[in-house]
Design a protein around this motif. Structure first.
Motif, PDB file in Angstrom:
ATOM      1  N   VAL A  69     -11.953 -15.405  -2.846  1.00 32.05           N
ATOM      2  CA  VAL A  69     -10.705 -14.820  -2.333  1.00 32.05           C
ATOM      3  C   VAL A  69     -10.706 -13.309  -2.522  1.00 32.05           C
ATOM      4  O   VAL A  69     -10.397 -12.540  -1.593  1.00 32.05           O
ATOM      5  CB  VAL A  69      -9.487 -15.455  -3.037  1.00 32.05           C
ATOM      6  CG1 VAL A  69      -8.202 -14.692  -2.689  1.00 32.05           C
ATOM      7  CG2 VAL A  69      -9.354 -16.926  -2.649  1.00 32.05           C
ATOM      8  N   ILE A  70     -11.059 -12.867  -3.714  1.00 30.55           N
ATOM      9  CA  ILE A  70     -11.095 -11.425  -3.998  1.00 30.55           C
ATOM     10  C   ILE A  70     -12.102 -10.729  -3.083  1.00 30.55           C
ATOM     11  O   ILE A  70     -11.836  -9.639  -2.540  1.00 30.55           O
ATOM     12  CB  ILE A  70     -11.442 -11.175  -5.481  1.00 30.55           C
ATOM     13  CG1 ILE A  70     -10.292 -11.629  -6.389  1.00 30.55           C
ATOM     14  CG2 ILE A  70     -11.773  -9.709  -5.727  1.00 30.55           C
ATOM     15  CD1 ILE A  70      -9.002 -10.852  -6.225  1.00 30.55           C
ATOM     16  N   ALA A  71     -13.262 -11.351  -2.874  1.00 30.05           N
ATOM     17  CA  ALA A  71     -14.269 -10.767  -1.983  1.00 30.05           C
ATOM     18  C   ALA A  71     -13.727 -10.638  -0.565  1.00 30.05           C
ATOM     19  O   ALA A  71     -13.936  -9.618   0.107  1.00 30.05           O
ATOM     20  CB  ALA A  71     -15.534 -11.624  -1.992  1.00 30.05           C
ATOM     21  N   ALA A  72     -13.021 -11.666  -0.087  1.00 30.31           N
ATOM     22  CA  ALA A  72     -12.479 -11.633   1.271  1.00 30.31           C
ATOM     23  C   ALA A  72     -11.373 -10.599   1.413  1.00 30.31           C
ATOM     24  O   ALA A  72     -11.306  -9.890   2.424  1.00 30.31           O
ATOM     25  CB  ALA A  72     -11.960 -13.021   1.653  1.00 30.31           C
ATOM     26  N   VAL A  73     -10.497 -10.528   0.422  1.00 30.60           N
ATOM     27  CA  VAL A  73      -9.408  -9.558   0.466  1.00 30.60           C
ATOM     28  C   VAL A  73      -9.971  -8.140   0.521  1.00 30.60           C
ATOM     29  O   VAL A  73      -9.519  -7.301   1.311  1.00 30.60           O
ATOM     30  CB  VAL A  73      -8.474  -9.726  -0.752  1.00 30.60           C
ATOM     31  CG1 VAL A  73      -7.501  -8.556  -0.871  1.00 30.60           C
ATOM     32  CG2 VAL A  73      -7.705 -11.041  -0.640  1.00 30.60           C
ATOM     33  N   ARG A  74     -10.979  -7.885  -0.294  1.00 28.53           N
ATOM     34  CA  ARG A  74     -11.561  -6.545  -0.293  1.00 28.53           C
ATOM     35  C   ARG A  74     -12.260  -6.244   1.027  1.00 28.53           C
ATOM     36  O   ARG A  74     -12.133  -5.155   1.592  1.00 28.53           O
ATOM     37  CB  ARG A  74     -12.542  -6.388  -1.457  1.00 28.53           C
ATOM     38  CG  ARG A  74     -12.882  -4.909  -1.696  1.00 28.53           C
ATOM     39  CD  ARG A  74     -13.761  -4.713  -2.892  1.00 28.53           C
ATOM     40  NE  ARG A  74     -13.560  -3.358  -3.415  1.00 28.53           N
ATOM     41  CZ  ARG A  74     -14.450  -2.699  -4.139  1.00 28.53           C
ATOM     42  NH1 ARG A  74     -15.603  -3.260  -4.454  1.00 28.53           N
ATOM     43  NH2 ARG A  74     -14.193  -1.486  -4.569  1.00 28.53           N
ATOM     44  N   ALA A  75     -13.002  -7.212   1.549  1.00 28.24           N
ATOM     45  CA  ALA A  75     -13.706  -7.006   2.814  1.00 28.24           C
ATOM     46  C   ALA A  75     -12.732  -6.769   3.960  1.00 28.24           C
ATOM     47  O   ALA A  75     -13.048  -6.039   4.908  1.00 28.24           O
ATOM     48  CB  ALA A  75     -14.586  -8.216   3.119  1.00 28.24           C
ATOM     49  N   ALA A  76     -11.548  -7.375   3.869  1.00 21.30           N
ATOM     50  CA  ALA A  76     -10.537  -7.223   4.915  1.00 21.30           C
ATOM     51  C   ALA A  76      -9.703  -5.967   4.754  1.00 21.30           C
ATOM     52  O   ALA A  76      -8.837  -5.681   5.599  1.00 21.30           O
ATOM     53  CB  ALA A  76      -9.624  -8.442   4.927  1.00 21.30           C
ATOM     54  N   GLY A  77      -9.950  -5.211   3.703  1.00 24.96           N
ATOM     55  CA  GLY A  77      -9.179  -3.987   3.474  1.00 24.96           C
ATOM     56  C   GLY A  77      -7.843  -4.234   2.817  1.00 24.96           C
ATOM     57  O   GLY A  77      -6.937  -3.404   2.885  1.00 24.96           O
ATOM     58  N   GLY A  78      -7.703  -5.387   2.154  1.00 23.93           N
ATOM     59  CA  GLY A  78      -6.446  -5.714   1.486  1.00 23.93           C
ATOM     60  C   GLY A  78      -6.311  -5.022   0.142  1.00 23.93           C
ATOM     61  O   GLY A  78      -7.253  -4.401  -0.358  1.00 23.93           O
ATOM     62  N   ASP A  79      -5.147  -5.159  -0.453  1.00 19.51           N
ATOM     63  CA  ASP A  79      -4.833  -4.522  -1.722  1.00 19.51           C
ATOM     64  C   ASP A  79      -5.133  -5.483  -2.864  1.00 19.51           C
ATOM     65  O   ASP A  79      -4.544  -6.569  -2.938  1.00 19.51           O
ATOM     66  CB  ASP A  79      -3.357  -4.108  -1.746  1.00 19.51           C
ATOM     67  CG  ASP A  79      -2.993  -3.404  -3.040  1.00 19.51           C
ATOM     68  OD1 ASP A  79      -3.414  -2.256  -3.226  1.00 19.51           O
ATOM     69  OD2 ASP A  79      -2.285  -4.020  -3.868  1.00 19.51           O
ATOM     70  N   LEU A  80      -6.027  -5.103  -3.778  1.00 18.44           N
ATOM     71  CA  LEU A  80      -6.437  -5.993  -4.857  1.00 18.44           C
ATOM     72  C   LEU A  80      -5.333  -6.220  -5.872  1.00 18.44           C
ATOM     73  O   LEU A  80      -5.235  -7.304  -6.461  1.00 18.44           O
ATOM     74  CB  LEU A  80      -7.684  -5.440  -5.545  1.00 18.44           C
ATOM     75  CG  LEU A  80      -8.967  -5.425  -4.695  1.00 18.44           C
ATOM     76  CD1 LEU A  80     -10.123  -4.829  -5.494  1.00 18.44           C
ATOM     77  CD2 LEU A  80      -9.325  -6.826  -4.227  1.00 18.44           C
ATOM     78  N   ALA A  81      -4.487  -5.223  -6.094  1.00 23.21           N
ATOM     79  CA  ALA A  81      -3.381  -5.400  -7.035  1.00 23.21           C
ATOM     80  C   ALA A  81      -2.402  -6.449  -6.524  1.00 23.21           C
ATOM     81  O   ALA A  81      -1.959  -7.339  -7.266  1.00 23.21           O
ATOM     82  CB  ALA A  81      -2.658  -4.069  -7.259  1.00 23.21           C
ATOM     83  N   SER A  82      -2.078  -6.387  -5.235  1.00 23.44           N
ATOM     84  CA  SER A  82      -1.207  -7.406  -4.639  1.00 23.44           C
ATOM     85  C   SER A  82      -1.865  -8.773  -4.676  1.00 23.44           C
ATOM     86  O   SER A  82      -1.202  -9.796  -4.881  1.00 23.44           O
ATOM     87  CB  SER A  82      -0.869  -7.026  -3.195  1.00 23.44           C
ATOM     88  OG  SER A  82      -0.074  -5.858  -3.141  1.00 23.44           O
TER      89      SER A  82
END
Length: 488
Positions: A309-322
């Protein structure tokens, strides 16, 4: 003769439905069809039973069913129009083929949501949970501009339908893709054209149809064929088939990101310790930064899931804190880990609902999570694992050891395939199974309900209910949770 309600059904204008998803003109343009009326629809549905007011109903034709027969029912539920392949006496868009029209609408929705980053998810285990987790992470950061497949809409109809429902303002779209046979993943990925494609894990689900784990890894890797140029492939580094999947991803021109415990993983687990409420506190190395977050979901399998999940969020340009906040707040899904507190005579007991799906890997993972659950007694209601073919008896027998290791006091085994496990548990296996594991074999959920009722739940008990959806153990969950609500 037309249904009497249909003549009087009002046309809905866009100004009466400000959150319109599609107008008649937009649908006609996307599908090459002809609109009979001006209307605006707030949703898209293919099952007349699930129609909500404002939906457009797509009258799909299958081998055994023709959706045109249910148009009247759809309008009774509040449909504003239908997509049809023959003239009807209600607001509609007339097309040559309704299935192709759904595909056309899906592609139009995909292409008009120009800011949307699309994430595709497949894998043998954990697709729906990971999809919901990624959605929760990205939707939180985008303040409600996320979109995802609902339930397990992950097949040749569900993926296009999920795309067709995507609003133009979407920032992140998360789409689950499943398969039963070879050749099914690539067309789904071609519909979604993901920017990020994630494989959760490879396990012997549907091995009856594909024949080997290598073939399953190859088929799951077909999700990479639909990636947009420069897309990211996210692969479980701990999988025996990681190199095989990486090879497929690179052949598609993808950038590869791996996750797991392996020392070379791009998103690597550094530490995981139990957290309050049964979850885990995870520390992970992302190469340039380290992150620490809490997962509400219990079990080691969710530690691995969270790294993906964290890998996908980062790859998608999402916010890791959120993302960290979202993971800490996630609850279990119905049939996929939802936890229910049952009222019993002298207190409460816990029921863990995993009744929607089961395969050898997910069975082992949930039994391991049960072992980590604080309980006076642990009870397991296990339903047959389907689509295992010639491997079925062996995989069912192999659950004996995980059952014993989980500290299960009483096991209720449901379905004909579970007979192999019952026979294994009935053998004189000495220390392998330990002492005190009682079990019974039932043919159906009704017998299992009676067996669990006769056993009698007490304060501090934890009950795991898990099996393939077709076994019907959701009926057992409903029976005991509704009883708990009535008692409350």
């Amino acid at each position: 003769m037309a249904h009497p309600m249909l003549h009087a059904w009002p046309v809905t204008a866009r100004d009466a439905l400000p959150q319109a998803l599609w107008t008649a003109a937009e649908i006609a343009a996307a599908t090459g069809g002809t609109a009979s009326h001006d209307f605006a629809a707030s949703g898209v549905e293919m099952d007349s039973r699930d129609v909500k007011p404002g939906d457009i109903f797509v009258a799909l034709k299958g081998e055994a069913m023709d959706g045109h027969k249910f148009i009247a029912s759809a309008f009774e539920k509040g449909a504003v129009a239908a997509i049809v392949d023959r003239p009807v006496d209600v607001p509609h868009v007339l097309v040559k083929d309704t299935t192709q029209a759904l595909h056309d609408l899906a592609h139009a929705a995909r292409d008009r949501a120009v800011e949307a980053v699309r994430i595709g998810i497949t894998g043998s285990v954990g697709k729906t949970g990971v999809k919901e987790a990624i959605f929760a992470c990205l939707d939180r950061a985008s303040r409600g501009a996320g979109h995802r497949s609902v339930r397990s809409y992950n097949n040749h109809v569900g993926v296009p339908l999920s795309l067709a429902r995507m609003p133009a303002r979407t920032k992140f779209g998360v789409f689950e893709m499943g398969m039963n046979h070879q050749g099914e993943i690539a067309p789904l990925s071609a519909h979604a054209r993901p920017h990020v494609a994630l494989i959760t894990t490879i396990a012997p689900a549907h091995i009856e149809n594909l024949g080997s784990l290598e073939a399953i890894a190859d088929e799951k890797s077909q999700i990479f064929t639909g990636l947009v140029p420069g897309g990211v492939a996210i692969i479980p580094a701990d999988s025996e088939w990681a190199d095989r999947m990486i090879g497929h991803a690179k052949a598609c021109g993808a950038k590869v990101v791996t996750f797991g415990r392996a020392s070379n993983a791009d998103v690597r687990l550094l530490d995981a310790i139990p957290a309050a409420g049964g979850g885990s506190l995870v520390t992970a190395d992302l190469g340039d930064i380290r992150v620490c977050y809490t997962i509400a979901e219990p079990g080691e399998h969710w530690i691995a899931n969270s790294l993906g999940v964290i890998a996908a969020v980062r790859a998608a340009g999402g916010d890791l804190a959120s993302a960290g906040l979202a993971l800490a707040e996630m609850g279990g899904l119905k049939g996929r880990g939802a936890r229910h507190t049952l009222t019993v005579a002298d207190g409460t007991a816990l029921l863990i609902d995993e009744s929607y799906n089961a395969n050898p890997a997910s069975m082992r993972a949930t039994l391991k999570a049960l072992r980590q659950t604080d309980a006076t007694r642990r009870i397991a209601v296990l339903g047959s694992m389907k689509e295992l073919g010639d491997f079925s008896d062996a995989f069912h027998r192999q659950l004996a050891e995980p059952l014993a290791e989980a500290g299960v006091s009483y096991a209720i085994l449901v379905g004909e395939e579970m007979r192999a496990l019952a026979e294994e548990l009935g053998k004189e296996t000495g220390g392998a199974l330990g002492k005190g594991l009682a079990f019974t074999h039932c043919q159906n959920p009704a017998e299992a309900i009676a067996a669990l009722g006769q056993f009698g739940l007490a304060r501090g008990d934890a009950v795991l209910v898990k099996g393939s959806n077709s076994v019907g153990l959701g009926k057992l969950v409903s029976h005991f949770t509704e009883d708990a609500r009535d008692a409350g």
